[in-house]
Design a protein around this motif. Structure first.
Motif, PDB file in Angstrom:
ATOM      1  N   ASP A  15       2.805   2.002   9.107  1.00 51.36           N
ATOM      2  CA  ASP A  15       1.961   0.807   9.223  1.00 51.36           C
ATOM      3  C   ASP A  15       1.942   0.123   7.853  1.00 51.36           C
ATOM      4  O   ASP A  15       1.225   0.553   6.939  1.00 51.36           O
ATOM      5  CB  ASP A  15       0.558   1.209   9.656  1.00 51.36           C
ATOM      6  N   LEU A  16       2.702  -0.944   7.706  1.00 47.88           N
ATOM      7  CA  LEU A  16       2.829  -1.610   6.415  1.00 47.88           C
ATOM      8  C   LEU A  16       1.842  -2.756   6.248  1.00 47.88           C
ATOM      9  O   LEU A  16       2.023  -3.630   5.400  1.00 47.88           O
ATOM     10  CB  LEU A  16       4.262  -2.092   6.227  1.00 47.88           C
ATOM     11  N   ALA A  17       0.787  -2.731   7.058  1.00 46.50           N
ATOM     12  CA  ALA A  17      -0.299  -3.704   6.913  1.00 46.50           C
ATOM     13  C   ALA A  17      -1.650  -2.991   6.880  1.00 46.50           C
ATOM     14  O   ALA A  17      -2.688  -3.594   7.113  1.00 46.50           O
ATOM     15  CB  ALA A  17      -0.263  -4.714   8.059  1.00 46.50           C
ATOM     16  N   LYS A  18      -1.618  -1.706   6.588  1.00 51.11           N
ATOM     17  CA  LYS A  18      -2.827  -0.890   6.625  1.00 51.11           C
ATOM     18  C   LYS A  18      -3.761  -1.231   5.467  1.00 51.11           C
ATOM     19  O   LYS A  18      -3.370  -1.199   4.305  1.00 51.11           O
ATOM     20  CB  LYS A  18      -2.432   0.590   6.564  1.00 51.11           C
ATOM     21  N   ASN A  19      -5.013  -1.526   5.786  1.00 49.98           N
ATOM     22  CA  ASN A  19      -5.989  -1.912   4.777  1.00 49.98           C
ATOM     23  C   ASN A  19      -6.610  -0.688   4.114  1.00 49.98           C
ATOM     24  O   ASN A  19      -6.774   0.356   4.740  1.00 49.98           O
ATOM     25  CB  ASN A  19      -7.081  -2.769   5.429  1.00 49.98           C
ATOM     26  N   ILE A  20      -6.978  -0.822   2.834  1.00 47.27           N
ATOM     27  CA  ILE A  20      -7.570   0.297   2.096  1.00 47.27           C
ATOM     28  C   ILE A  20      -8.853   0.794   2.748  1.00 47.27           C
ATOM     29  O   ILE A  20      -9.184   1.979   2.675  1.00 47.27           O
ATOM     30  CB  ILE A  20      -7.850  -0.101   0.622  1.00 47.27           C
ATOM     31  N   GLU A  21      -9.570  -0.099   3.437  1.00 48.58           N
ATOM     32  CA  GLU A  21     -10.825   0.297   4.077  1.00 48.58           C
ATOM     33  C   GLU A  21     -10.608   1.293   5.214  1.00 48.58           C
ATOM     34  O   GLU A  21     -11.534   1.983   5.625  1.00 48.58           O
ATOM     35  CB  GLU A  21     -11.572  -0.932   4.603  1.00 48.58           C
ATOM     36  N   THR A  22      -9.386   1.364   5.745  1.00 49.82           N
ATOM     37  CA  THR A  22      -9.113   2.293   6.842  1.00 49.82           C
ATOM     38  C   THR A  22      -8.577   3.626   6.349  1.00 49.82           C
ATOM     39  O   THR A  22      -8.282   4.504   7.144  1.00 49.82           O
ATOM     40  CB  THR A  22      -8.083   1.690   7.822  1.00 49.82           C
ATOM     41  N   LEU A  23      -8.456   3.782   5.035  1.00 47.19           N
ATOM     42  CA  LEU A  23      -7.979   5.037   4.474  1.00 47.19           C
ATOM     43  C   LEU A  23      -8.962   6.148   4.790  1.00 47.19           C
ATOM     44  O   LEU A  23     -10.161   6.024   4.558  1.00 47.19           O
ATOM     45  CB  LEU A  23      -7.795   4.895   2.963  1.00 47.19           C
ATOM     46  N   TYR A  24      -8.450   7.261   5.335  1.00 50.52           N
ATOM     47  CA  TYR A  24      -9.330   8.363   5.743  1.00 50.52           C
ATOM     48  C   TYR A  24      -9.891   9.078   4.518  1.00 50.52           C
ATOM     49  O   TYR A  24      -9.148   9.464   3.620  1.00 50.52           O
ATOM     50  CB  TYR A  24      -8.577   9.365   6.602  1.00 50.52           C
ATOM     51  N   LEU A  25     -11.203   9.260   4.503  1.00 52.46           N
ATOM     52  CA  LEU A  25     -11.846   9.950   3.397  1.00 52.46           C
ATOM     53  C   LEU A  25     -12.991  10.797   3.943  1.00 52.46           C
ATOM     54  O   LEU A  25     -13.894  10.273   4.591  1.00 52.46           O
ATOM     55  CB  LEU A  25     -12.389   8.938   2.383  1.00 52.46           C
ATOM     56  N   PRO A  26     -12.962  12.110   3.715  1.00 52.79           N
ATOM     57  CA  PRO A  26     -14.065  12.970   4.169  1.00 52.79           C
ATOM     58  C   PRO A  26     -15.397  12.516   3.572  1.00 52.79           C
ATOM     59  O   PRO A  26     -15.438  11.914   2.493  1.00 52.79           O
ATOM     60  CB  PRO A  26     -13.659  14.356   3.642  1.00 52.79           C
ATOM     61  N   LYS A  27     -16.488  12.825   4.257  1.00 53.74           N
ATOM     62  CA  LYS A  27     -17.798  12.354   3.835  1.00 53.74           C
ATOM     63  C   LYS A  27     -18.240  12.920   2.498  1.00 53.74           C
ATOM     64  O   LYS A  27     -19.079  12.312   1.814  1.00 53.74           O
ATOM     65  CB  LYS A  27     -18.841  12.693   4.909  1.00 53.74           C
ATOM     66  N   ASP A  28     -17.704  14.092   2.113  1.00 52.61           N
ATOM     67  CA  ASP A  28     -18.128  14.698   0.854  1.00 52.61           C
ATOM     68  C   ASP A  28     -17.289  14.227  -0.331  1.00 52.61           C
ATOM     69  O   ASP A  28     -17.400  14.760  -1.436  1.00 52.61           O
ATOM     70  CB  ASP A  28     -18.101  16.228   0.938  1.00 52.61           C
ATOM     71  N   CYS A  29     -16.451  13.216  -0.120  1.00 53.62           N
ATOM     72  CA  CYS A  29     -15.614  12.668  -1.188  1.00 53.62           C
ATOM     73  C   CYS A  29     -15.933  11.187  -1.379  1.00 53.62           C
ATOM     74  O   CYS A  29     -16.489  10.550  -0.495  1.00 53.62           O
ATOM     75  CB  CYS A  29     -14.136  12.837  -0.851  1.00 53.62           C
ATOM     76  N   GLN A  30     -15.557  10.666  -2.533  1.00 57.26           N
ATOM     77  CA  GLN A  30     -15.807   9.256  -2.809  1.00 57.26           C
ATOM     78  C   GLN A  30     -14.581   8.618  -3.449  1.00 57.26           C
ATOM     79  O   GLN A  30     -13.936   9.209  -4.310  1.00 57.26           O
ATOM     80  CB  GLN A  30     -16.999   9.085  -3.756  1.00 57.26           C
ATOM     81  N   LEU A  31     -14.286   7.392  -3.012  1.00 59.79           N
ATOM     82  CA  LEU A  31     -13.224   6.591  -3.597  1.00 59.79           C
ATOM     83  C   LEU A  31     -13.790   5.214  -3.909  1.00 59.79           C
ATOM     84  O   LEU A  31     -14.397   4.584  -3.048  1.00 59.79           O
ATOM     85  CB  LEU A  31     -12.034   6.478  -2.639  1.00 59.79           C
ATOM     86  N   ILE A  32     -13.610   4.767  -5.141  1.00 60.41           N
ATOM     87  CA  ILE A  32     -14.052   3.444  -5.555  1.00 60.41           C
ATOM     88  C   ILE A  32     -12.858   2.697  -6.138  1.00 60.41           C
ATOM     89  O   ILE A  32     -12.135   3.235  -6.982  1.00 60.41           O
ATOM     90  CB  ILE A  32     -15.164   3.507  -6.626  1.00 60.41           C
ATOM     91  N   ILE A  33     -12.645   1.461  -5.691  1.00 60.08           N
ATOM     92  CA  ILE A  33     -11.585   0.615  -6.227  1.00 60.08           C
ATOM     93  C   ILE A  33     -12.180  -0.728  -6.612  1.00 60.08           C
ATOM     94  O   ILE A  33     -12.968  -1.299  -5.866  1.00 60.08           O
ATOM     95  CB  ILE A  33     -10.426   0.458  -5.217  1.00 60.08           C
ATOM     96  N   GLU A  34     -11.833  -1.219  -7.797  1.00 61.08           N
ATOM     97  CA  GLU A  34     -12.371  -2.488  -8.273  1.00 61.08           C
ATOM     98  C   GLU A  34     -11.319  -3.223  -9.096  1.00 61.08           C
ATOM     99  O   GLU A  34     -10.457  -2.600  -9.727  1.00 61.08           O
ATOM    100  CB  GLU A  34     -13.618  -2.274  -9.150  1.00 61.08           C
ATOM    101  N   GLY A  35     -11.420  -4.549  -9.093  1.00 58.14           N
ATOM    102  CA  GLY A  35     -10.594  -5.369  -9.960  1.00 58.14           C
ATOM    103  C   GLY A  35     -11.410  -5.828 -11.152  1.00 58.14           C
ATOM    104  O   GLY A  35     -12.640  -5.905 -11.082  1.00 58.14           O
ATOM    105  N   ILE A  36     -10.736  -6.109 -12.242  1.00 59.30           N
ATOM    106  CA  ILE A  36     -11.434  -6.525 -13.458  1.00 59.30           C
ATOM    107  C   ILE A  36     -12.312  -7.743 -13.201  1.00 59.30           C
ATOM    108  O   ILE A  36     -13.408  -7.865 -13.729  1.00 59.30           O
ATOM    109  CB  ILE A  36     -10.417  -6.827 -14.578  1.00 59.30           C
ATOM    110  N   TYR A  37     -11.844  -8.650 -12.339  1.00 56.21           N
ATOM    111  CA  TYR A  37     -12.619  -9.859 -12.075  1.00 56.21           C
ATOM    112  C   TYR A  37     -13.555  -9.704 -10.885  1.00 56.21           C
ATOM    113  O   TYR A  37     -14.208 -10.653 -10.485  1.00 56.21           O
ATOM    114  CB  TYR A  37     -11.670 -11.033 -11.862  1.00 56.21           C
TER     115      TYR A  37
END
Length: 209
Positions: free
Chosen positions: A3-25
């Motif tokens: 799936d070459l249009a998969k959005n980062i929001e659909t990335l599977y992440l267990p509830k006991d883990c955290q992922l944060i992504i941000e841009g400088i702006y």
């Protein structure tokens, strides 16, 4: 197929883990005197701090960027990455996960044929052949996946080479194996997603059980 249009929001992440992504702006990190690379580095630490806070832990980082050593609470593990003014952090409990690897790549980074041939195996070039119209995008995905794997297993991979990690597609999922090593490694499953149509993030999480 991948799936070459998969959005980062659909990335599977267990509830006991955290992922944060941000841009400088995307946020208010005021570092007017810092260069772009330093801002990315510091932003990755800011993302790491937010991950820890969401899990109920505190983490402080050196805002000057001088002290590059990360000292997390001893019961957490982490992985960081940054590219082209965007940063990402992944944090998980050490009691449940033995390895983490995350990588972010700018999608418009030019990849030469020489570079693609250097990082890919014959099997991976077959995968590229299945995605002729998105060949450079899939090459970026392969490269990013290998970077994530290396981050997760850096202490266990001897004489790292991109040829020692092999990526393939299986029923739409991204799979990998580490080869040509003294120790044997299991087949790995990676998740991935796209951030704002500018960056690709790949993620590898290895549970202890």
């Amino acid at each position: 197929m991948l799936d070459l249009a998969k959005n980062i929001e659909t990335l599977y992440l267990p509830k006991d883990c955290q992922l944060i992504i941000e841009g400088i702006y995307d946020e208010t990190l005021k570092l007017e005197s810092a260069n772009k690379r330093q801002k990315e580095y510091l932003l990755s630490r800011k993302c790491l701090k937010e991950c820890c806070q969401k899990l109920g832990y505190s983490f402080d980082y050196d805002l000057t960027g001088v002290n590059k050593k990360v000292l997390l609470p001893e019961n957490l593990i982490h992985s960081l990455s940054h590219s082209k003014q965007v940063a990402v952090a992944l944090v998980a409990p050490k009691i449940k996960y033995q390895n983490l690897g995350i990588d972010i790549e700018y999608l418009h980074r030019p990849l030469t044929e020489k570079f693609i041939n250097r990082i890919t195996t014959a099997l991976e070039r077959e995968l590229l052949g299945k995605h002729i119209e998105k060949r450079l995008l899939v090459a970026t995905l392969i490269f990013s996946a290998k970077e994530s794997i290396y981050k997760a297993f850096s202490s266990k991979i001897n004489n790292f080479s991109y040829q020692n990690i092999e990526i393939w597609e299986e029923l739409g999922a991204l799979k990998a194996i580490i080869i040509n090593q003294q120790d044997s490694f299991p087949i790995l499953s990676l998740d991935y997603g796209f951030y704002k149509q500018t960056h690709l993030v790949t993620c590898l999480m290895i549970p202890k059980y």
